[in-house]
Design an enzyme around this catalytic site. Structure first.
Site, PDB file in Angstrom:
ATOM      1  N   LYS A  44       0.843  -1.209   0.000  1.00 56.96           N
ATOM      2  CA  LYS A  44       0.000   0.000   0.000  1.00 56.96           C
ATOM      3  C   LYS A  44       0.872   1.251   0.000  1.00 56.96           C
ATOM      4  O   LYS A  44       0.569   2.225  -0.691  1.00 56.96           O
ATOM      5  CB  LYS A  44      -0.932   0.006   1.218  1.00 56.96           C
ATOM      6  N   LYS A  56      -9.234 -11.243  -8.370  1.00 61.10           N
ATOM      7  CA  LYS A  56     -10.140 -11.497  -7.255  1.00 61.10           C
ATOM      8  C   LYS A  56     -11.350 -10.580  -7.405  1.00 61.10           C
ATOM      9  O   LYS A  56     -11.219  -9.465  -7.921  1.00 61.10           O
ATOM     10  CB  LYS A  56      -9.378 -11.160  -5.967  1.00 61.10           C
ATOM     11  N   LYS A 103     -14.862  -4.673  -5.802  1.00 64.30           N
ATOM     12  CA  LYS A 103     -15.720  -3.600  -6.307  1.00 64.30           C
ATOM     13  C   LYS A 103     -14.927  -2.596  -7.139  1.00 64.30           C
ATOM     14  O   LYS A 103     -15.380  -2.130  -8.174  1.00 64.30           O
ATOM     15  CB  LYS A 103     -16.382  -2.896  -5.120  1.00 64.30           C
TER      16      LYS A 103
END
Ligand code: SF4
Length: 334
Positions: A112, A194, A197
Site C-alpha cells: 500500500k 479477485k 468492487k
C-alpha cells in the site's frame, strides 16, 4: 461457555457475492457456535483517502447488507468500530510495545505504501489497531481464509509482548488462533482477478435478477467450448463453474459437470441454471434489505445497541489493562 470469535469487515458499501461467500455467509453460521463479535471497521477505512459523506453512506449500506444476509443481532454483537472508543485506546497502548521493525516488514504495508505519495502513520499502525480489535474482546479465534493466516501472527506477537511485560502469569491476553474457513476464493467476472468492487467485476448481493443476468451472460467460460457441440471441462471454466459450486445444489453441480463434458448443455443453458440458483439464494436477502433500507433509523439503533453491548466487554478489558500498566482510570471507570 462458548469460545469468543472476532471478525471485521471494511465499510465498502453494498456487499458483493465475493465478500458474501468469502466471509459473511460463514459469519452467519459461526454466530450459532461462538460468542461472536462482528465489526464494521470504519477506523481502518480512513487510513486511505476518502470522502466523509461517502464513507457514512457505505458504512450504513454495509450494515444493511450484513443484517439482510443473516447476521442476527440477538445472536452476534454487530457494531461500528468508531462507536467503541476502546479500540483506539488499546491500539495506542499496543503501539508502545510493538517494535517498529515488525510493522515495517508487513507485506500489506509495503504494497500500500508503494502506491502512496505520502505515507501516513495510520497505514503503518493499521495492524496494531487490528490486534486491538481482536484482543479487546479476548477473542480466541478469528475466522480467516488460508491466505490470511499470517496476518494474525502480529496480533499474537503483540499479545505475547504485552503479557510478558505486564501479565506473565497467568497471561492476560489469549494468543488468537485462525479459524480456517473453507470458502473458496471467488474470481471476478473477468475470470482473472479477485472479485473486487474497485475492479468492477462483481455481482452485488442486492442486484436484481436482470442485472445479474447481464453480467453472467458474457462471462468467460472454458475456451474449448467455441460451439455448443464442443465438449468442455468445468475445472477450466473460471467463473461459472465455481459459482455453481457455491450457489447450486450438489445434484446441479454434478449435472453441470456431466453436461459440460458431454456437450449436452451450451454455456448459456449452464448460465441460466446458475442464475436461477443465485436468484433463489439472494432474493430473500434483497427483500430483507429493502425492508431495512426503508427504515434507516432501525439499522442505526441496532448498531448502537451492538456498540453498547461490545463496550461492556471492551471497557472491562481496558480497565484490567490500565490497572496492570499503572494508568489511573477515569472517574467513570474507563
Ligand atoms: Fe462453464 Fe458451464 Fe460452459 Fe462448462 S457448460 S464451460 S461449466 S459455462
Amino acid at each position: 461457555m462458548m469460545a469468543r470469535i472476532f471478525s471485521g469487515i471494511q465499510p465498502s458499501g453494498e456487499l458483493h457475492i465475493g465478500n458474501y461467500l468469502g466471509a459473511v455467509k460463514n459469519w452467519v453460521q459461526l454466530q450459532h457456535q461462538f460468542e461472536s463479535y462482528f465489526c464494521v471497521v470504519n477506523y481502518h477505512a480512513i487510513t486511505a483517502a476518502y470522502d466523509p459523506p461517502e464513507l457514512q453512506r457505505r458504512t450504513h449500506e454495509m450494515a444493511v447488507g450484513l443484517l439482510a444476509a443473516g447476521v442476527d443481532p440477538s445472536k452476534a454483537t454487530l457494531f461500528l468500530q468508531s462507536q467503541v472508543p476502546e479500540h483506539t485506546e488499546l491500539a495506542w497502548i499496543f503501539n508502545t510495545i510493538t517494535p517498529l521493525g515488525e510493522l515495517e516488514r508487513q507485506v500489506a504495508f509495503k504494497e500500500k505504501a508503494a502506491k502512496q505519495e505520502q505515507v501516513m502513520a495510520g497505514l503503518l499502525n493499521y495492524p496494531v489497531l487490528q490486534a486491538a480489535d481482536i484482543l479487546l474482546y479476548l477473542a480466541e479465534l478469528v475466522p480467516v481464509g488460508e491466505d490470511q493466516v499470517q496476518h494474525l501472527e502480529l496480533s499474537r506477537v503483540i499479545a505475547r509482548n504485552w503479557n510478558a511485560r505486564f501479565s506473565p502469569e497467568p497471561p492476560y491476553f489469549p494468543e488468537p488462533q485462525p479459524r480456517l474457513t473453507h470458502t473458496r476464493r471467488i474470481v471476478g467476472l473477468d475470470g482473472q482477478s479477485k472479485m473486487s468492487k474497485s475492479l468492477g467485476n462483481t455481482i452485488g448481493i442486492l442486484e436484481e435478477p436482470e442485472s445479474i443476468w447481464e453480467k453472467l451472460r458474457p462471462a468467460v467460460t472454458d475456451p474449448a467450448r467455441q460451439r455448443k457441440t464442443d465438449k468442455g471441462e468445468p475445472t477450466k471454466c473460471p467463473v461459472i463453474y465455481p459459482l455453481h459450486q457455491a450457489f447450486s445444489p450438489e445434484a446441479t453441480v454434478h449435472e453441470v459437470e456431466t453436461n459440460c463434458r458431454q456437450a449436452k448443455w451450451g454455456c448459456i443453458d449452464c448460465k441460466k441454471s446458475l442464475l436461477t440458483n443465485i436468484v433463489n439464494e439472494l432474493t430473500p436477502i434483497r427483500e430483507r434489505a429493502r425492508d431495512l433500507q426503508s427504515n434507516p433509523a432501525r439499522v442505526t439503533e441496532t448498531l448502537e445497541a451492538g456498540a453498547a453491548k461490545a463496550r461492556v466487554v471492551a471497557s472491562k478489558t481496558i480497565r484490567h489493562v490500565k490497572e496492570k500498566m499503572g494508568l489511573p482510570l477515569a472517574s467513570n471507570g474507563g
